[in-house]
Design a protein around this motif. Structure first.
Motif, PDB file in Angstrom:
ATOM      1  N   ASP A  89     -40.724 -49.677 -37.010  1.00  0.00           N
ATOM      2  CA  ASP A  89     -40.493 -48.387 -36.345  1.00  0.00           C
ATOM      3  C   ASP A  89     -40.928 -48.437 -34.882  1.00  0.00           C
ATOM      4  O   ASP A  89     -40.255 -47.884 -34.004  1.00  0.00           O
ATOM      5  CB  ASP A  89     -41.252 -47.274 -37.080  1.00  0.00           C
ATOM      6  N   PHE A  90     -42.049 -49.112 -34.627  1.00  0.00           N
ATOM      7  CA  PHE A  90     -42.531 -49.252 -33.247  1.00  0.00           C
ATOM      8  C   PHE A  90     -41.517 -50.027 -32.403  1.00  0.00           C
ATOM      9  O   PHE A  90     -41.196 -49.638 -31.271  1.00  0.00           O
ATOM     10  CB  PHE A  90     -43.880 -49.966 -33.254  1.00  0.00           C
ATOM     11  N   ILE A  91     -40.970 -51.111 -32.953  1.00  0.00           N
ATOM     12  CA  ILE A  91     -39.985 -51.915 -32.227  1.00  0.00           C
ATOM     13  C   ILE A  91     -38.725 -51.106 -31.955  1.00  0.00           C
ATOM     14  O   ILE A  91     -38.138 -51.186 -30.867  1.00  0.00           O
ATOM     15  CB  ILE A  91     -39.634 -53.185 -33.021  1.00  0.00           C
ATOM     16  N   ASP A  92     -38.289 -50.310 -32.938  1.00  0.00           N
ATOM     17  CA  ASP A  92     -37.075 -49.504 -32.766  1.00  0.00           C
ATOM     18  C   ASP A  92     -37.222 -48.517 -31.610  1.00  0.00           C
ATOM     19  O   ASP A  92     -36.283 -48.319 -30.832  1.00  0.00           O
ATOM     20  CB  ASP A  92     -36.761 -48.749 -34.059  1.00  0.00           C
ATOM     21  N   VAL A  93     -38.392 -47.888 -31.510  1.00  0.00           N
ATOM     22  CA  VAL A  93     -38.611 -46.920 -30.430  1.00  0.00           C
ATOM     23  C   VAL A  93     -38.597 -47.622 -29.073  1.00  0.00           C
ATOM     24  O   VAL A  93     -37.996 -47.136 -28.108  1.00  0.00           O
ATOM     25  CB  VAL A  93     -39.940 -46.165 -30.641  1.00  0.00           C
ATOM     26  N   ALA A 100     -32.059 -46.926 -22.985  1.00  0.00           N
ATOM     27  CA  ALA A 100     -31.862 -45.766 -22.106  1.00  0.00           C
ATOM     28  C   ALA A 100     -32.048 -46.123 -20.638  1.00  0.00           C
ATOM     29  O   ALA A 100     -31.902 -45.255 -19.769  1.00  0.00           O
ATOM     30  CB  ALA A 100     -32.821 -44.644 -22.498  1.00  0.00           C
ATOM     31  N   GLY A 101     -32.384 -47.402 -20.360  1.00  0.00           N
ATOM     32  CA  GLY A 101     -32.510 -47.856 -18.977  1.00  0.00           C
ATOM     33  C   GLY A 101     -33.913 -47.824 -18.413  1.00  0.00           C
ATOM     34  O   GLY A 101     -34.107 -48.059 -17.216  1.00  0.00           O
ATOM     35  N   GLN A 102     -34.921 -47.548 -19.270  1.00  0.00           N
ATOM     36  CA  GLN A 102     -36.299 -47.493 -18.792  1.00  0.00           C
ATOM     37  C   GLN A 102     -36.910 -48.894 -18.771  1.00  0.00           C
ATOM     38  O   GLN A 102     -36.521 -49.770 -19.542  1.00  0.00           O
ATOM     39  CB  GLN A 102     -37.138 -46.583 -19.697  1.00  0.00           C
ATOM     40  N   PRO A 103     -37.897 -49.139 -17.909  1.00  0.00           N
ATOM     41  CA  PRO A 103     -38.535 -50.458 -17.845  1.00  0.00           C
ATOM     42  C   PRO A 103     -39.398 -50.722 -19.082  1.00  0.00           C
ATOM     43  O   PRO A 103     -39.770 -49.795 -19.811  1.00  0.00           O
ATOM     44  CB  PRO A 103     -39.395 -50.381 -16.577  1.00  0.00           C
ATOM     45  N   LEU A 104     -39.725 -51.984 -19.291  1.00  0.00           N
ATOM     46  CA  LEU A 104     -40.467 -52.403 -20.474  1.00  0.00           C
ATOM     47  C   LEU A 104     -41.839 -51.749 -20.545  1.00  0.00           C
ATOM     48  O   LEU A 104     -42.281 -51.325 -21.613  1.00  0.00           O
ATOM     49  CB  LEU A 104     -40.601 -53.930 -20.488  1.00  0.00           C
ATOM     50  N   TRP A 105     -42.534 -51.691 -19.400  1.00  0.00           N
ATOM     51  CA  TRP A 105     -43.869 -51.091 -19.372  1.00  0.00           C
ATOM     52  C   TRP A 105     -43.833 -49.659 -19.889  1.00  0.00           C
ATOM     53  O   TRP A 105     -44.641 -49.266 -20.743  1.00  0.00           O
ATOM     54  CB  TRP A 105     -44.416 -51.134 -17.949  1.00  0.00           C
ATOM     55  N   TYR A 106     -42.890 -48.870 -19.381  1.00  0.00           N
ATOM     56  CA  TYR A 106     -42.775 -47.474 -19.815  1.00  0.00           C
ATOM     57  C   TYR A 106     -42.403 -47.398 -21.297  1.00  0.00           C
ATOM     58  O   TYR A 106     -42.907 -46.536 -22.028  1.00  0.00           O
ATOM     59  CB  TYR A 106     -41.714 -46.764 -18.968  1.00  0.00           C
TER      60      TYR A 106
END
Length: 229
Positions: A89-93, A100-106
């Protein structure tokens, strides 16, 4: 044994917290250890038999040393299972936020804040404890720290996938994480089936006991009649 125990504390509480807890418990054991000698002496002085004093020594020693270690091992097994169940579930989120185009850190920070699973709570702890760490917006460092503390193959595999594919762009990384999530779900399904098989095997024991009780109820009167004759 001491090294293994330290690993269990790190797994359960994190590296920084584990050291503090270990020191407190070691101090507590040093305080309680004299009771192994004091209690039997007091018992013998008030008239407790020698066998009772020996039992007090064994009981006190067990409560101070082996029992806490056994509870620690059992708790670590339960936690490891919970981590494995919460990883997909954590990986899916994370993958959804990346798509959605957000960076990995976010994505990692947001996924950690949204969930209530153990993996999310542990990530929030790592973010909080390393808030002053110069990571330059690079979550791979904190993810590697998580993998080092947990030492769970599934978590290590996910972290390796993120580190190896983090430079390919959010879309490609999201695809890799989707694949990793499917693998984790297959493993979770296999664990659920294994647990179900164990439970079904355990249910055979009371069923066998009931069957034996029924046999006794059926044949006991007949045996008593034969004895009378």
């Amino acid at each position: 044994m001491k090294f293994m125990k330290k690993e269990l504390y790190v797994f359960l509480y994190g590296k920084l917290t584990a050291e503090t807890i270990m020191k407190k418990r070691q101090s507590l054991k040093k305080v309680l250890s004299p009771l192994i000698v004091i209690l039997p002496i007091l018992g013998y002085a008030i008239g407790v038999k020698l066998t009772g004093c020996v039992g007090m020594v064994i009981l006190t020693w067990g409560l101070i040393w082996p029992v806490p270690e056994m509870l620690l091992v059992q708790k670590s097994k339960e936690r490891k299972m919970e981590y494995k169940l919460g990883i997909p579930d954590f990986i899916d989120v994370v993958a959804l936020i990346l798509e959605a185009g957000q960076p990995l850190w976010y994505a990692v920070e947001c996924a950690s804040g949204m969930g209530e699973s153990l993996i999310c709570k542990r990530m929030r702890q790592i973010f909080a404890k390393n808030i002053g760490m110069d990571v330059n917006g690079n979550p791979e460092i904190l993810l590697q720290l998580l993998a080092e503390e947990l030492k769970i193959p599934a978590v290590s595999a996910v972290v390796s996938s993120i580190v190896q594919n983090s430079k390919k762009g959010e879309k490609e990384l999201a695809s890799v994480l989707r694949l990793q999530s499917n693998l984790c779900r297959q493993e979770r399904k296999a664990m659920a089936e294994e647990m179900g098989n164990r439970v079904s095997n355990l249910l055979l024991i009371p069923s066998a006991m009931v069957f034996l009780a029924i046999l006794l109820m059926l044949f006991a009167p007949a045996m008593m009649m034969l004895n009378v004759v």
